[in-house]
Design a protein around this motif. Structure first.
Motif, PDB file in Angstrom:
ATOM      1  N   TYR A  67       8.505   2.218  20.545  1.00  0.00           N
ATOM      2  CA  TYR A  67       8.889   0.878  20.652  1.00  0.00           C
ATOM      3  C   TYR A  67       9.479   0.360  19.611  1.00  0.00           C
ATOM      4  O   TYR A  67      10.381  -0.650  19.788  1.00  0.00           O
ATOM      5  N   ASN A  68       9.643   0.999  18.301  1.00  0.00           N
ATOM      6  CA  ASN A  68      10.235   0.640  17.342  1.00  0.00           C
ATOM      7  C   ASN A  68      11.650   0.635  17.296  1.00  0.00           C
ATOM      8  O   ASN A  68      12.326   1.960  17.179  1.00  0.00           O
ATOM      9  N   LYS A  69      12.342  -0.540  17.474  1.00  0.00           N
ATOM     10  CA  LYS A  69      13.740  -0.349  17.726  1.00  0.00           C
ATOM     11  C   LYS A  69      14.538  -1.375  16.474  1.00  0.00           C
ATOM     12  O   LYS A  69      15.557  -1.233  16.661  1.00  0.00           O
ATOM     13  N   THR A  70      13.775  -1.860  15.985  1.00  0.00           N
ATOM     14  CA  THR A  70      14.364  -2.921  14.712  1.00  0.00           C
ATOM     15  C   THR A  70      14.002  -2.454  13.353  1.00  0.00           C
ATOM     16  O   THR A  70      14.414  -3.092  12.394  1.00  0.00           O
ATOM     17  N   GLY A  71      13.061  -1.286  12.988  1.00  0.00           N
ATOM     18  CA  GLY A  71      12.716  -0.897  11.809  1.00  0.00           C
ATOM     19  C   GLY A  71      11.839  -1.847  10.840  1.00  0.00           C
ATOM     20  O   GLY A  71      11.192  -2.904  11.540  1.00  0.00           O
ATOM     21  N   ALA A  72      11.952  -1.960   9.714  1.00  0.00           N
ATOM     22  CA  ALA A  72      10.918  -2.874   8.724  1.00  0.00           C
ATOM     23  C   ALA A  72       9.486  -2.644   9.257  1.00  0.00           C
ATOM     24  O   ALA A  72       9.085  -1.955   9.888  1.00  0.00           O
ATOM     25  N   GLY A  73       8.750  -3.575   8.715  1.00  0.00           N
ATOM     26  CA  GLY A  73       7.327  -3.790   8.934  1.00  0.00           C
ATOM     27  C   GLY A  73       6.606  -2.721   8.571  1.00  0.00           C
ATOM     28  O   GLY A  73       5.573  -2.217   9.158  1.00  0.00           O
ATOM     29  N   TYR A  74       6.761  -1.915   7.479  1.00  0.00           N
ATOM     30  CA  TYR A  74       6.586  -0.780   7.073  1.00  0.00           C
ATOM     31  C   TYR A  74       4.957  -0.642   7.145  1.00  0.00           C
ATOM     32  O   TYR A  74       4.344   0.460   7.609  1.00  0.00           O
ATOM     33  N   ALA A  75       4.300  -1.369   6.324  1.00  0.00           N
ATOM     34  CA  ALA A  75       2.698  -1.357   6.129  1.00  0.00           C
ATOM     35  C   ALA A  75       2.297  -1.547   7.595  1.00  0.00           C
ATOM     36  O   ALA A  75       1.221  -0.925   7.849  1.00  0.00           O
ATOM     37  N   TYR A  76       2.524  -2.456   8.213  1.00  0.00           N
ATOM     38  CA  TYR A  76       1.924  -3.004   9.718  1.00  0.00           C
ATOM     39  C   TYR A  76       1.894  -1.709  10.421  1.00  0.00           C
ATOM     40  O   TYR A  76       1.140  -1.143  11.015  1.00  0.00           O
ATOM     41  N   ARG A  77       3.376  -1.659  10.650  1.00  0.00           N
ATOM     42  CA  ARG A  77       3.750  -0.358  11.433  1.00  0.00           C
ATOM     43  C   ARG A  77       2.838   0.780  11.392  1.00  0.00           C
ATOM     44  O   ARG A  77       2.350   1.406  12.452  1.00  0.00           O
ATOM     45  N   ALA A  78       3.058   1.353  10.268  1.00  0.00           N
ATOM     46  CA  ALA A  78       2.560   2.506   9.927  1.00  0.00           C
ATOM     47  C   ALA A  78       0.805   2.543   9.888  1.00  0.00           C
ATOM     48  O   ALA A  78       0.437   3.438  10.221  1.00  0.00           O
TER      49      ALA A  78
END
Length: 238
Positions: free
Chosen positions: A151-162
């Motif tokens: 679903y990741n199309k926009t990048g960033a959000g490093y801590a939360y996404r990971a």
């Protein structure tokens, strides 16, 4: 009389789930949070103050619950993973506090410690209680669509996404290693829970989220174990 354990029960979705389940007198409720749980919801539950980053605290909880079957665990404890100093200086701009440029080691580690490792240690400690249920025990974990790699199309959000992607992997493994218990991942939507200092665009109220999720919770069972759904019950890709 089912026994339901709810984490993150002092605020946000956890408090919403606590209030909703407590309204049914046939439910036995155990509420868990690192801070005191406010009344009146706390008056209808057995409450424990537990920091999920402390394995000793989790083991102490497990000892107190030894021999007590659990029929449902709703795991809501978690953080958003924003760099504190940036969020404090730009409270209305959530995105600015989780970019490639500002993300730091301390924020990454703390987010993983709470969202990922805390979930693993807590759920593992509660497995004897879940296995003791005379019904189909279920564990429903609040995840996020941001933890979906596809679903990741926009990048960033490093801590939360990971941290949420790792959480998803852990819960999926639980579903394979502990087939007697159903483990379901749920994206509750963008909810105004207080995880960030502003109300994000499109955020729904806790009550609306809970009212929509409870019927889904009741319908999820063994055939849903290891799956990842959104707040409408639609599957989310990994």
């Amino acid at each position: 009389m089912p026994t339901i354990l709810i984490t993150g029960a002092a605020s946000g979705l956890g408090l919403g789930f606590l209030s909703a389940y407590s309204s049914d007198p046939s439910n036995n409720i155990i509420a868990v949070d690192k801070t005191a749980i406010p009344s009146p919801a706390s008056e209808k539950a057995i409450c424990f103050e537990v920091d999920v980053t402390s394995e000793a605290a989790i083991q102490s909880l497990a000892k107190k619950l030894q021999g007590r079957p659990l029929d449902l665990v709703v795991h809501s404890a978690g953080i958003r993973g924003l760099v504190p100093a940036v969020e404090a200086s730009h409270p209305s701009d959530v995105a600015s506090a989780e970019t490639l440029e500002v993300m730091d080691e301390a924020t990454m580690l703390r987010t993983f410690q709470i969202n990922t490792l805390g979930t693993f240690i807590l759920v593992r400690a509660l497995l004897p209680n879940l296995r003791a249920s005379v019904t189909q025990a279920r564990v429903i974990v609040m995840s996020s669509r941001m933890g979906s790699v596809s679903y990741n199309k926009t990048g960033a959000g490093y801590a939360y996404r990971a941290s949420k992607a790792a959480l998803n992997a852990i819960v999926k493994s639980f579903s394979i290693d502990v087939p007697s218990v159903a483990f379901v991942l749920c994206h509750p939507g963008r909810v105004a829970t207080g995880l960030v200092k502003c109300r994000e665009e499109g955020a729904i109220d806790v009550q609306e989220a809970v009212e929509g999720l409870l019927p889904l919770f009741e319908g999820w069972g063994k055939e849903d174990s290891g799956r990842f759904y959104d707040r409408f019950g639609a599957p989310i890709g990994w």
